[in-house]
Write a protein that holds these residues in place. Sequence first.
Motif, short mmCIF file in Angstrom:
data_model
loop_
_atom_site.label_atom_id
_atom_site.label_comp_id
_atom_site.label_asym_id
_atom_site.label_seq_id
_atom_site.Cartn_x
_atom_site.Cartn_y
_atom_site.Cartn_z
N LEU A 53 -10.66 -8.16 6.58
CA LEU A 53 -10.76 -7.33 5.37
C LEU A 53 -12.02 -7.62 4.55
N HIS A 57 -14.82 -4.69 3.76
CA HIS A 57 -15.29 -4.38 2.41
C HIS A 57 -16.82 -4.45 2.37
N ASP A 96 -3.05 -5.85 7.18
CA ASP A 96 -4.50 -5.62 7.18
C ASP A 96 -4.89 -4.33 7.89
N GLU A 99 -4.14 -1.59 5.48
CA GLU A 99 -5.15 -1.56 4.42
C GLU A 99 -6.48 -1.02 4.96
N ALA A 100 -6.85 -1.41 6.16
CA ALA A 100 -8.09 -0.88 6.76
C ALA A 100 -8.00 0.63 6.92
N PHE A 103 -8.78 2.12 3.62
CA PHE A 103 -10.23 2.09 3.33
C PHE A 103 -10.95 3.21 4.07
#
Length: 152
Positions: A53, A57, A96, A99-100, A103
């Motif tokens: 992560l 970012h 993760d 969450e990816a 993004f």
Amino acid sequence: MSHGRRPRVWIIGSLIIVRLRSYLSAHRLDENPGLDCDIIWDGEGGRRWEHLLPLLHEKQAATDSDPDVMIIHLGVNSIGRPGTNRVDLICRMKSDIKEAHMFFPNTKIMFSDILPHRDWRHQTSTSGYGMERTRRWLNGAMSGYMMELGMR
């Protein structure tokens, strides 16, 4: 994928990604293995799952457009680390990946199976057999999870 440009693929991983790119270069092979796309290689020896992560970012802030495909080849260096058990690791991996995906909502994310290791250095298990069982279990769990999310 935007019209007028070739698809962009990010390959993120540990030492094996470094070695693959190095092999292709050393043998004067196409770094895009014959694919009509732009591949951005990002491998680093010793990279663990928990680096994913922060790396994403950083990459998102440094790029003008998201990848069309992201291949993640991480996890082997996280198996058996002191203070980490397989249940904690799979929970983190799933979280993760989710969450990816948030993004990069238009990116197809692929999880590349964790490969067997000859030498499980730095891991806490007393046997390679236990590490191998964990590796297989993680691969199966991630495969099922990726299918639930409609990914690979």
